[in-house]
Design an enzyme around this catalytic site. Sequence first.
Site, PDB file in Angstrom:
ATOM      1  N   LYS A 176      12.772   3.020 -25.944  1.00  0.00           N
ATOM      2  CA  LYS A 176      13.937   2.519 -26.324  1.00  0.00           C
ATOM      3  C   LYS A 176      15.030   3.385 -26.411  1.00  0.00           C
ATOM      4  O   LYS A 176      15.020   3.947 -27.264  1.00  0.00           O
ATOM      5  CB  LYS A 176      13.461   1.693 -27.621  1.00  0.00           C
ATOM      6  CG  LYS A 176      14.116   0.271 -27.969  1.00  0.00           C
ATOM      7  CD  LYS A 176      15.783   0.448 -27.712  1.00  0.00           C
ATOM      8  CE  LYS A 176      16.535   0.671 -28.870  1.00  0.00           C
ATOM      9  NZ  LYS A 176      17.860   1.044 -28.427  1.00  0.00           N
ATOM     10  N   GLU A 251      11.902  12.251 -36.403  1.00  0.00           N
ATOM     11  CA  GLU A 251      12.838  13.496 -36.183  1.00  0.00           C
ATOM     12  C   GLU A 251      14.216  12.848 -36.583  1.00  0.00           C
ATOM     13  O   GLU A 251      14.841  12.206 -35.917  1.00  0.00           O
ATOM     14  CB  GLU A 251      12.965  13.817 -34.773  1.00  0.00           C
ATOM     15  CG  GLU A 251      11.673  14.442 -34.412  1.00  0.00           C
ATOM     16  CD  GLU A 251      11.301  15.729 -34.827  1.00  0.00           C
ATOM     17  OE1 GLU A 251      12.193  16.268 -35.304  1.00  0.00           O
ATOM     18  OE2 GLU A 251       9.960  16.225 -34.451  1.00  0.00           O
ATOM     19  N   CYS A 285      21.471  17.248 -34.561  1.00  0.00           N
ATOM     20  CA  CYS A 285      20.996  16.999 -36.114  1.00  0.00           C
ATOM     21  C   CYS A 285      20.831  18.349 -36.511  1.00  0.00           C
ATOM     22  O   CYS A 285      20.557  18.519 -37.929  1.00  0.00           O
ATOM     23  CB  CYS A 285      19.605  16.477 -35.748  1.00  0.00           C
ATOM     24  SG  CYS A 285      18.386  17.350 -34.570  1.00  0.00           S
ATOM     25  N   GLU A 386      25.658  13.914 -43.978  1.00  0.00           N
ATOM     26  CA  GLU A 386      25.573  14.322 -42.566  1.00  0.00           C
ATOM     27  C   GLU A 386      26.550  13.654 -41.631  1.00  0.00           C
ATOM     28  O   GLU A 386      26.769  12.468 -41.883  1.00  0.00           O
ATOM     29  CB  GLU A 386      24.233  13.707 -41.808  1.00  0.00           C
ATOM     30  CG  GLU A 386      24.315  14.192 -40.184  1.00  0.00           C
ATOM     31  CD  GLU A 386      22.831  13.727 -39.543  1.00  0.00           C
ATOM     32  OE1 GLU A 386      22.647  12.603 -39.487  1.00  0.00           O
ATOM     33  OE2 GLU A 386      22.325  14.701 -38.642  1.00  0.00           O
TER      34      GLU A 386
HETATM   35  P1  NAD Z   1      20.040   5.698 -35.116  1.00  0.00           P
HETATM   36  O1  NAD Z   1      18.882   5.924 -35.979  1.00  0.00           O
HETATM   37  O2  NAD Z   1      21.414   4.684 -35.165  1.00  0.00           O
HETATM   38  O3  NAD Z   1      19.540   5.204 -33.723  1.00  0.00           O
HETATM   39  C1  NAD Z   1      18.378   5.739 -33.226  1.00  0.00           C
HETATM   40  C2  NAD Z   1      17.727   4.871 -32.044  1.00  0.00           C
HETATM   41  O4  NAD Z   1      16.779   3.832 -33.070  1.00  0.00           O
HETATM   42  C3  NAD Z   1      18.387   4.116 -31.332  1.00  0.00           C
HETATM   43  O5  NAD Z   1      17.824   3.935 -29.913  1.00  0.00           O
HETATM   44  C4  NAD Z   1      18.438   2.922 -31.768  1.00  0.00           C
HETATM   45  O6  NAD Z   1      18.853   1.799 -31.070  1.00  0.00           O
HETATM   46  C5  NAD Z   1      17.163   2.494 -32.553  1.00  0.00           C
HETATM   47  N1  NAD Z   1      17.198   1.601 -33.676  1.00  0.00           N
HETATM   48  C6  NAD Z   1      18.289   1.374 -34.553  1.00  0.00           C
HETATM   49  N2  NAD Z   1      17.804   0.558 -35.542  1.00  0.00           N
HETATM   50  C7  NAD Z   1      16.540   0.429 -35.438  1.00  0.00           C
HETATM   51  C8  NAD Z   1      15.462  -0.417 -36.055  1.00  0.00           C
HETATM   52  N3  NAD Z   1      15.999  -1.071 -36.978  1.00  0.00           N
HETATM   53  N4  NAD Z   1      14.407  -0.310 -35.507  1.00  0.00           N
HETATM   54  C9  NAD Z   1      13.974   0.568 -34.552  1.00  0.00           C
HETATM   55  N5  NAD Z   1      14.833   0.952 -33.959  1.00  0.00           N
HETATM   56  C10 NAD Z   1      16.167   1.261 -34.311  1.00  0.00           C
HETATM   57  O7  NAD Z   1      20.527   7.011 -34.946  1.00  0.00           O
HETATM   58  P2  NAD Z   1      21.903   7.549 -33.665  1.00  0.00           P
HETATM   59  O8  NAD Z   1      23.116   7.075 -34.331  1.00  0.00           O
HETATM   60  O9  NAD Z   1      21.618   6.979 -32.407  1.00  0.00           O
HETATM   61  O10 NAD Z   1      21.600   9.245 -33.577  1.00  0.00           O
HETATM   62  C11 NAD Z   1      22.225   9.977 -34.620  1.00  0.00           C
HETATM   63  C12 NAD Z   1      21.223  10.255 -35.512  1.00  0.00           C
HETATM   64  O11 NAD Z   1      19.836  10.863 -34.890  1.00  0.00           O
HETATM   65  C13 NAD Z   1      21.752  11.498 -36.455  1.00  0.00           C
HETATM   66  O12 NAD Z   1      21.280  11.153 -37.868  1.00  0.00           O
HETATM   67  C14 NAD Z   1      21.052  12.682 -36.123  1.00  0.00           C
HETATM   68  O13 NAD Z   1      20.780  13.620 -37.044  1.00  0.00           O
HETATM   69  C15 NAD Z   1      19.671  12.143 -35.517  1.00  0.00           C
HETATM   70  N6  NAD Z   1      18.849  12.983 -34.743  1.00  0.00           N
HETATM   71  C16 NAD Z   1      17.674  13.694 -34.976  1.00  0.00           C
HETATM   72  C17 NAD Z   1      17.271  14.620 -34.382  1.00  0.00           C
HETATM   73  C18 NAD Z   1      15.877  15.507 -34.609  1.00  0.00           C
HETATM   74  O14 NAD Z   1      15.234  15.868 -33.882  1.00  0.00           O
HETATM   75  N7  NAD Z   1      15.723  15.558 -36.189  1.00  0.00           N
HETATM   76  C19 NAD Z   1      17.696  14.807 -32.994  1.00  0.00           C
HETATM   77  C20 NAD Z   1      18.823  14.298 -32.469  1.00  0.00           C
HETATM   78  C21 NAD Z   1      19.342  13.375 -33.405  1.00  0.00           C
END
Ligand code: NAD
Length: 496
Positions: A176, A251, A285, A386
């Site tokens: 996804k 993550e 991140c 963040e």
């Molecule tokens: P997000 O949490 O909004 O979305 C991440 C994924 O989860 C997307 O595919 C989204 O469609 C899905 N999603 C959203 N709501 C969901 C739900 N209720 N159930 C299941 N899946 C759902 O994050 P984003 O805005 O896409 O990414 C940015 C964030 O990701 C930042 O906080 C960043 O720090 C984090 N990030 C962490 C790492 C790491 O390795 N620690 C790496 C990259 C990004």
Amino acid sequence: MTVEQSLPICIAGTWRLGGGERYATHYPATGEPVAWLNAASLDDVEAAVQGAHQAFVHSGWAQRKPHERAAVLYRIAALIREQAEELAQLQRQDNGKPISETRALVASAAGTFQFFAAACETLEETITPSRGDFVSMSVYEPMGVVAAITPWNSPIASEAQKVAPALAGGNAVVIKPAEITPLLALQLARLCEQAGLPKGLISVLPGKGSLLGDALTRHPLVKRVSFTGGTRTGKHIAHIAADKMMPVSLELGGKSPTIVLEDADLDHAVAGVLYGIFSSSGEACIAGSRLFVARSLYEPFMARLTAAAAQLRVGDPADEQTQMGPLISAGHRESVERYVALGLAEGGRLRLGGERLRGGLFEQGYFYPPTILEGLGNHQQVCQEEIFGPVLVALPFDTEEDLLEQANDSLYALAAGIWSRDYKRAWALGRRLQAGTVWINTYKQFSISTPFGGWRDSGLGREKGRLGILQYMEQKSLYWGMNPQPLAWAGVEAGQ
Ligand code: NAD
């Protein structure tokens, strides 16, 4: 195919239009549409998971010898390398990162498949020390259908980090991807099929996470979720997983401290701090977004850092020289702007940036300049939350104890950086910093062979590393009875 024609999506080996609403993805540098597609629907989630389960049970993938599965993963790595430039250009359009960076991400995805192919064919199952009249073993089994939920900031690299170990472990995978950056995951699925992965073992479901990601996580046939994204979403997934007694890896976000001690090599420290926060326009991140500088060094260091940050080349992601591209979307840029305004309202001062760039491409895309805030306390909101953009908060510190208290005072604990010539001091400090990764005299360097993950609100579990494959396998103990006599308890004599 023209941009306006909807792209097919991959549902357990069948490529067809999604059953959900039609939407466009956009190039963040211009706001122009890159591709149209129909999102997956809930019926598509069901079809993908059922199809993945059938493929897991009937394709024979789980039963293939490790070196046979590895051969397919090596071919995927080779195909990614063959198409590296096309993939890097697609990634640039998908999320607006500079081409130099998307090339590195594509190379890392190929490296990830190669690494987990090797991990797969060299994974050892062990005979454990015998403590009875039996031979005892510890072996690993595939889990079944695995969901890989990924964010928008590093497509293909994020997906590879989940798909490669999951396939290596003998599982089927449903990806996804983030709604706004689905193109690389779709392309990766095509390459997996081209490399000979049995049909149905990979699906890609673009669309809204709150609908599709949620349904996927709750599905009884999904046996593990590997998630990368925001902390709030991660906690939501953890709750669902707890109800299902399903393992998850999360993550999540970060607010990583990067520390400059009095004895730091300043050339290295300036370059490292800049790279740590401003590369990827801060949409990382592990961005080193909280800078702590020894007070005696603060002014001269900040003067050098600010001058160098002002020289960073912000602009067209297609230009090889560009260091910072646009942010992912207009909405995300507004969120970054709100944080900067909040920092100023909290009493902070702008040392650099803080204003939208004007003219040419800057009028169309979602660009934001390198921005440095100072004059704030570590407890304030912009130092705790963040921002996920090119915004650095700089704080002086007096003693090491004062520094440690502040650096560790965060809900997040993903990464940290230390700049010092004194390796003994850096070692001691590095051991006391609470973070999943500590970089010493470097920053934001990655190796697929080294485990990665966060503490506290930054996550749960580790990806990467040779043992990363075990996240996607269940451990099983086998006992082989070796006693020529029946078990004594029942009182049954041998031969009677
Ligand atoms: P997000 O949490 O909004 O979305 C991440 C994924 O989860 C997307 O595919 C989204 O469609 C899905 N999603 C959203 N709501 C969901 C739900 N209720 N159930 C299941 N899946 C759902 O994050 P984003 O805005 O896409 O990414 C940015 C964030 O990701 C930042 O906080 C960043 O720090 C984090 N990030 C962490 C790492 C790491 O390795 N620690 C790496 C990259 C990004």
